[in-house]
Scaffold this motif. Structure first.
Motif, PDB file in Angstrom:
ATOM      1  N   TYR A  43      22.582  19.830  51.071  1.00  0.00           N
ATOM      2  CA  TYR A  43      23.899  19.337  51.457  1.00  0.00           C
ATOM      3  C   TYR A  43      24.877  19.547  50.303  1.00  0.00           C
ATOM      4  O   TYR A  43      24.478  19.768  49.158  1.00  0.00           O
ATOM      5  N   GLN A  44      26.150  19.471  50.628  1.00  0.00           N
ATOM      6  CA  GLN A  44      27.194  19.765  49.658  1.00  0.00           C
ATOM      7  C   GLN A  44      28.151  18.591  49.544  1.00  0.00           C
ATOM      8  O   GLN A  44      28.597  18.034  50.546  1.00  0.00           O
ATOM      9  N   VAL A  45      28.476  18.207  48.316  1.00  0.00           N
ATOM     10  CA  VAL A  45      29.467  17.170  48.040  1.00  0.00           C
ATOM     11  C   VAL A  45      30.371  17.667  46.927  1.00  0.00           C
ATOM     12  O   VAL A  45      29.892  18.102  45.873  1.00  0.00           O
ATOM     13  N   ARG A  46      31.675  17.666  47.188  1.00  0.00           N
ATOM     14  CA  ARG A  46      32.674  18.094  46.206  1.00  0.00           C
ATOM     15  C   ARG A  46      32.380  19.493  45.658  1.00  0.00           C
ATOM     16  O   ARG A  46      32.505  19.764  44.466  1.00  0.00           O
ATOM     17  N   GLY A  47      31.945  20.365  46.535  1.00  0.00           N
ATOM     18  CA  GLY A  47      31.707  21.750  46.152  1.00  0.00           C
ATOM     19  C   GLY A  47      30.384  22.013  45.461  1.00  0.00           C
ATOM     20  O   GLY A  47      30.087  23.160  45.100  1.00  0.00           O
ATOM     21  N   ARG A  48      29.567  20.990  45.312  1.00  0.00           N
ATOM     22  CA  ARG A  48      28.276  21.160  44.649  1.00  0.00           C
ATOM     23  C   ARG A  48      27.141  20.967  45.651  1.00  0.00           C
ATOM     24  O   ARG A  48      27.171  20.039  46.454  1.00  0.00           O
ATOM     25  N   TRP A  49      26.144  21.858  45.584  1.00  0.00           N
ATOM     26  CA  TRP A  49      25.012  21.772  46.490  1.00  0.00           C
ATOM     27  C   TRP A  49      23.873  20.959  45.879  1.00  0.00           C
ATOM     28  O   TRP A  49      23.592  21.050  44.687  1.00  0.00           O
ATOM     29  N   TYR A  50      23.232  20.160  46.722  1.00  0.00           N
ATOM     30  CA  TYR A  50      22.056  19.374  46.335  1.00  0.00           C
ATOM     31  C   TYR A  50      20.914  19.746  47.276  1.00  0.00           C
ATOM     32  O   TYR A  50      21.119  19.885  48.488  1.00  0.00           O
ATOM     33  N   ARG A  51      19.716  19.893  46.720  1.00  0.00           N
ATOM     34  CA  ARG A  51      18.563  20.350  47.505  1.00  0.00           C
ATOM     35  C   ARG A  51      17.407  19.357  47.368  1.00  0.00           C
ATOM     36  O   ARG A  51      16.617  19.447  46.420  1.00  0.00           O
ATOM     37  N   PRO A  52      17.320  18.410  48.290  1.00  0.00           N
ATOM     38  CA  PRO A  52      16.227  17.430  48.252  1.00  0.00           C
ATOM     39  C   PRO A  52      14.871  18.114  48.372  1.00  0.00           C
ATOM     40  O   PRO A  52      14.737  19.128  49.062  1.00  0.00           O
ATOM     41  N   GLU A  53      13.869  17.554  47.698  1.00  0.00           N
ATOM     42  CA  GLU A  53      12.526  18.109  47.766  1.00  0.00           C
ATOM     43  C   GLU A  53      11.518  17.077  47.282  1.00  0.00           C
ATOM     44  O   GLU A  53      11.876  16.073  46.655  1.00  0.00           O
ATOM     45  N   GLU A  54      10.244  17.329  47.586  1.00  0.00           N
ATOM     46  CA  GLU A  54       9.164  16.509  47.057  1.00  0.00           C
ATOM     47  C   GLU A  54       9.123  16.696  45.540  1.00  0.00           C
ATOM     48  O   GLU A  54       9.137  17.831  45.051  1.00  0.00           O
ATOM     49  N   GLN A  55       9.067  15.598  44.808  1.00  0.00           N
ATOM     50  CA  GLN A  55       9.035  15.664  43.347  1.00  0.00           C
ATOM     51  C   GLN A  55       8.025  14.646  42.825  1.00  0.00           C
ATOM     52  O   GLN A  55       8.394  13.629  42.237  1.00  0.00           O
ATOM     53  N   PRO A  56       6.731  14.916  43.020  1.00  0.00           N
ATOM     54  CA  PRO A  56       5.716  13.917  42.682  1.00  0.00           C
ATOM     55  C   PRO A  56       5.678  13.553  41.205  1.00  0.00           C
ATOM     56  O   PRO A  56       5.237  12.443  40.852  1.00  0.00           O
ATOM     57  N   ASN A  57       6.154  14.434  40.324  1.00  0.00           N
ATOM     58  CA  ASN A  57       6.117  14.167  38.883  1.00  0.00           C
ATOM     59  C   ASN A  57       7.486  13.780  38.334  1.00  0.00           C
ATOM     60  O   ASN A  57       7.696  13.819  37.119  1.00  0.00           O
ATOM     61  N   TYR A  58       8.394  13.380  39.218  1.00  0.00           N
ATOM     62  CA  TYR A  58       9.746  13.044  38.760  1.00  0.00           C
ATOM     63  C   TYR A  58       9.705  11.868  37.791  1.00  0.00           C
ATOM     64  O   TYR A  58       9.173  10.786  38.097  1.00  0.00           O
TER      65      TYR A  58
END
Length: 251
Positions: A43-58
């Motif tokens: 998704y995009q907010v204020r011209g920036r893209w974000y890409r959700p994903e599984e991040q088990p080691n976050y």
């Protein structure tokens, strides 16, 4: 996507390290809620893209803010209703709903939070807290503060948030070492020398083990020429989970 749109407005307007956190064990979730598929699309907010994903080691350290009254009762990105008093949070890319462990690096307070929203969309912040979560972490008055965030996994169908350590770590009386004008941080003490050495390796090059006297092995950081530098090291040790770290002066 309605919840995401509302959250984008909410989180835009308000405001690592990989060492294990001492005493932190992921909560057992027997019946996890399914990940809301719509929240995992780019998704995009204020011209920036974000890409959700599984991040088990976050496992990240960064700034957190909080949001409350203005959005209380509105849908979150998962469709759940935002309760500003509940133990919840918003994150840009972690799976929703999920569980995270959050530590206030300034005072050692720790909580488990249910992540059910997207945000904050401010460059220097990695997490938005509910009012209730900010209160438990001691960030309510400051509004913004540094936290360590560790992803724990899937959330239960309901709730999941709770305090882990709510008492602030009060600084111990300043102890004195032999060398005047120098400052150290005592990160932790152990009765097992091997454990003390492993802790020192985790904390980096400034860490040494002072010990064996009376069966105690002290993990020491420093020395530094001024108290401000030593205090920054003490806060870093707290962020690693050594919440009883204390400043020691050479007099």
């Amino acid at each position: 996507m309605l919840g995401l749109a509302l959250t984008s407005a909410a989180c835009a307007g308000v405001g690592g390290s990989t060492a294990p956190i001492r005493g932190a064990t992921p909560p057992a979730v027997a019946d996890p809620a399914p990940i809301v598929s719509g929240t995992m699309r780019p998704y995009q907010v204020r011209g920036r893209w974000y890409r959700p994903e599984e991040q088990p080691n976050y496992d990240e350290v960064g700034m957190a803010s909080w949001y409350g009254d203005q959005f209380n009762g509105r849908p979150t990105a998962t469709g759940e209703i935002f309760d500003m008093h509940a133990m919840t949070a918003a994150h840009k890319t972690l799976p929703l709903p999920g569980l995270i462990e959050v530590t206030n690096t300034a005072n050692g307070r720790r909580v488990v939070l249910r992540v059910n929203d997207r945000g904050p969309f401010v460059d220097d912040r990695i997490l938005d807290l509910s009012r209730g979560a900010a209160q438990e972490l001691g960030l309510l008055q400051a509004g913004v503060g540094q936290v360590r965030v560790r992803y724990l996994g899937r959330a239960p169908r309901l709730g999941g948030g709770r305090p882990l350590q709510v008492a602030e770590s009060a600084p111990s009386p300043v102890q004195t070492l032999a060398e005047p004008g120098r400052f150290w941080v005592q990160a932790a003490t152990f009765t097992d020398g091997d454990r003390a050495r492993r802790a020192a390796e985790t904390l980096g090059r400034s860490a040494t083990v002072d010990g064996g006297r009376s069966g105690q092995f002290r993990v020491m950081l420093g020395p530094w020429p001024d108290a401000n530098a030593a205090e920054r090291a003490r806060q870093a040790a707290i962020a690693y989970g050594y919440v009883d770290a204390q400043l020691i002066s050479g007099g």
